[in-house]
Design an enzyme around this catalytic site. Structure first.
Site, short mmCIF file in Angstrom:
data_model
loop_
_atom_site.label_atom_id
_atom_site.label_comp_id
_atom_site.label_asym_id
_atom_site.label_seq_id
_atom_site.Cartn_x
_atom_site.Cartn_y
_atom_site.Cartn_z
N SER A 1 4.89 2.43 7.94
CA SER A 1 4.51 1.35 7.18
C SER A 1 5.74 0.90 6.25
O SER A 1 6.13 1.48 5.36
CB SER A 1 3.43 1.46 6.11
OG SER A 1 2.10 1.75 6.91
N HIS B 1 0.66 -1.12 0.26
CA HIS B 1 -0.01 -0.14 -0.05
C HIS B 1 0.81 1.09 0.00
O HIS B 1 0.35 2.46 -0.33
CB HIS B 1 -0.91 -0.09 0.95
CG HIS B 1 -0.38 0.27 2.46
ND1 HIS B 1 -0.04 -0.58 3.44
CD2 HIS B 1 -0.10 1.55 3.11
CE1 HIS B 1 0.36 -0.10 4.52
NE2 HIS B 1 0.39 1.22 4.23
N ASP C 1 -0.02 -7.42 1.71
CA ASP C 1 0.47 -6.27 1.56
C ASP C 1 2.03 -6.20 1.54
O ASP C 1 2.65 -5.34 2.31
CB ASP C 1 -0.16 -5.37 2.80
CG ASP C 1 -0.05 -3.91 2.71
OD1 ASP C 1 0.41 -3.60 1.59
OD2 ASP C 1 -0.23 -3.31 3.76
#
Length: 506
Positions: free
Chosen positions: A235, A131, A161
């Protein structure tokens, strides 16, 4: 009057003490390996952690919003939904419209920030989240010394992901290695390094708060929960153990405000390692496929099958021409072990199967007819798209009343197929009416559902259903195991068949 001797008095006292239940005292466990400082470890690891900067076109930003969520989109109704909605609103790109009139900046390119880590210094590979790079038109990686290097996308796996990048550089790099995430236990120290809010090379420490978290992001949820501070921009960054090995990839947080409140989630390294290896080899992930619809084995289902304690994954349907059906797995089997790995509960199986190499002849231990049997299944590749359940309408139809079950059933006629949108090849007995206060309603059975089996035997007429229910009652069975096909596919339903009203009257 007789006096007790000292010995007699002592024995009496000991006997009285023995009669009093003693509260167990937990032995104190001394703290071990508590670091006085994380500085040596942080200094060693910082050069391998990078900032990932992704440029996106306006069209890509509007379609994919790669810069907005720094964690996967939460499903409606989950505890994460409010956080993610607030997070997206408060981090929309400048000039993105909104109230106050349009601000005409259609050609402005957006940019998202994330983290990553160098996993191979020779091949120049960097691991991050999908993402973070999704929808990107240009990817740059910034090293800990502020050197910016262009990167190319090797491959992505949206299901977990994970994304793999390759740096376009000849310079010498520092890499880290994946560790064994199974060894990271609750209470162990961990270190998170990343770029929260664009603040490069930030280090935070915490512990493993929980294991095997399912945050409803997909079939492969198996997150490590940590209280190490993780924020927007972390992230794709690594979660290290105290040996400097990567045990997780920081991916999501739970927060009502958008900032860290000590609930972060990381993809376990043992899951990520295989994904990264496949992305390196071919740029995509090939997952194993068994071809079954499964459901959890509840205590009631386990009792009806003679399986105690209840465990494993119950096969509601072995898809025609799928690997399971070809290998001899049947509807009603309970998968206990797959490829020498224990299936403790239903949600373990999809991940175990997916991680199995395509073409593997895997031994599968199933519970069938009250005993264990072993079959061998050759694993195929997971198809790109799976068929969707067909919608059904739910008009009423006159039928046979199954006394005490709170439902009526009838044959599948041509008229019923049309009114209930049943498949032309559908076989079984149609449920036409459900009493809201009956046992069937408690199990979420609805008009339009089809009973395919009773106690793992096929049924084709309402009379067959009624006969088998009565036979189970004569055997003093508390429940009947039905195989029911509805909107969501096939599932096994343990239905209470004892008539409580009659028992009260006796």
């Amino acid at each position: 009057m007789r006096l007790r001797t000292p010995i007699a008095a002592t024995l009496a006292l000991i006997g009285a003490m023995a009669a009093v239940p003693m509260t167990p005292v937990l032995a104190q466990v001394p703290m071990q390996n508590a670091p006085t400082s994380f500085r040596p470890l942080a200094q060693q690891l910082l050069p391998a952690v990078v900032s990932v900067q992704v440029s996106t076109s306006p069209a890509a930003r509007n379609a994919q919003r790669p810069d907005a969520p720094d964690a996967p989109q939460a499903p409606p109704g989950s505890p994460f939904e409010e956080f993610f909605r607030d997070f997206l609103e408060r981090n929309r790109p400048p000039g993105g419209g909104g109230q106050g009139g349009p601000r005409q900046q259609p050609q402005r390119r957006g940019q998202s920030l994330g983290s990553g880590f160098i996993i191979d210094a020779e091949k120049k590979f960097v691991v991050t989240n999908n993402h973070v790079v999704d929808g990107g038109t240009e990817i740059n990686v910034v090293l800990s010394d502020n050197t910016t290097i262009q990167a190319e996308l090797v491959g992505t796996d949206p299901r977990t992901d994970i994304a793999l990048l390759r740096l376009k550089t000849d310079r010498q790099l520092t890499a880290v290695q994946f560790g064994n995430s199974d060894e990271a236990q609750v209470g162990d120290w961990v270190l998170a390094i990343g770029n929260p809010f664009g603040l490069a090379s930030s280090v935070s420490a915490g512990i493993v708060s929980a294991r095997s978290r399912d945050i409803r992001q997909g079939l492969y949820d198996d997150f490590i929960q940590t209280d190490a501070a993780i924020n927007r921009g972390n992230s794709g960054g690594p979660l290290f153990d105290m040996q400097g090995k990567v045990v997780g990839i920081n991916t999501a947080i739970y927060s009502p405000s958008g900032g860290s409140i000590g609930i972060g989630f990381a993809i376990p390294s043992n899951l990520a390692r295989g994904i990264v290896a496949q992305l390196e080899d071919g740029g995509r992930v090939r997952r194993g496929w068994l071809g079954v619809n499964i459901q959890q084995v509840t205590d009631e289902i386990g009792d009806s099958l003679g399986l105690k304690p209840a465990r494993g994954a119950l096969v509601a349907r072995a898809q025609e021409d799928g690997p399971a059906a070809k290998g001899g797995i049947r509807n009603g089997d309970v998968i206990l072990r797959f490829n020498n790995q224990e299936v403790r509960e239903m949600r373990n199986l999809p991940r175990i199967v997916a991680e199995t190499r395509v073409g593997t002849a895997a031994p599968v231990v199933v519970w069938r007819d009250g005993k264990e049997e072993t079959v061998t299944v050759t694993i195929a590749e997971l198809p790109a798209e799976e068929a969707q359940a067909q919608n059904q309408s739910r008009p009423r139809s006159e039928v046979v009343d199954l006394a005490g079950l709170g439902l009526k059933v009838g044959p599948i006629t041509g008229e019923a197929r049309e009114r209930f949108s049943l498949r032309p090849e559908q076989r079984g007995v149609l449920i036409t009416e459900v009493d809201p206060s009956g046992a069937a309603s408690e199990r979420d059975l609805r008009p339009g559902d089809v009973i395919v089996e009773v106690q793992q035997e096929r049924v084709n007429t309402p009379q067959e259903v009624q006969t088998r229910i009565e036979a189970l009652r004569r055997q003093n069975r508390a429940t009947a195991l039905l195989l029911v096909e509805g909107q969501q596919g096939q599932r096994f339903v343990p239905l209470r068949i004892r008539e409580e009203g009659n028992q009260r009257r006796n």
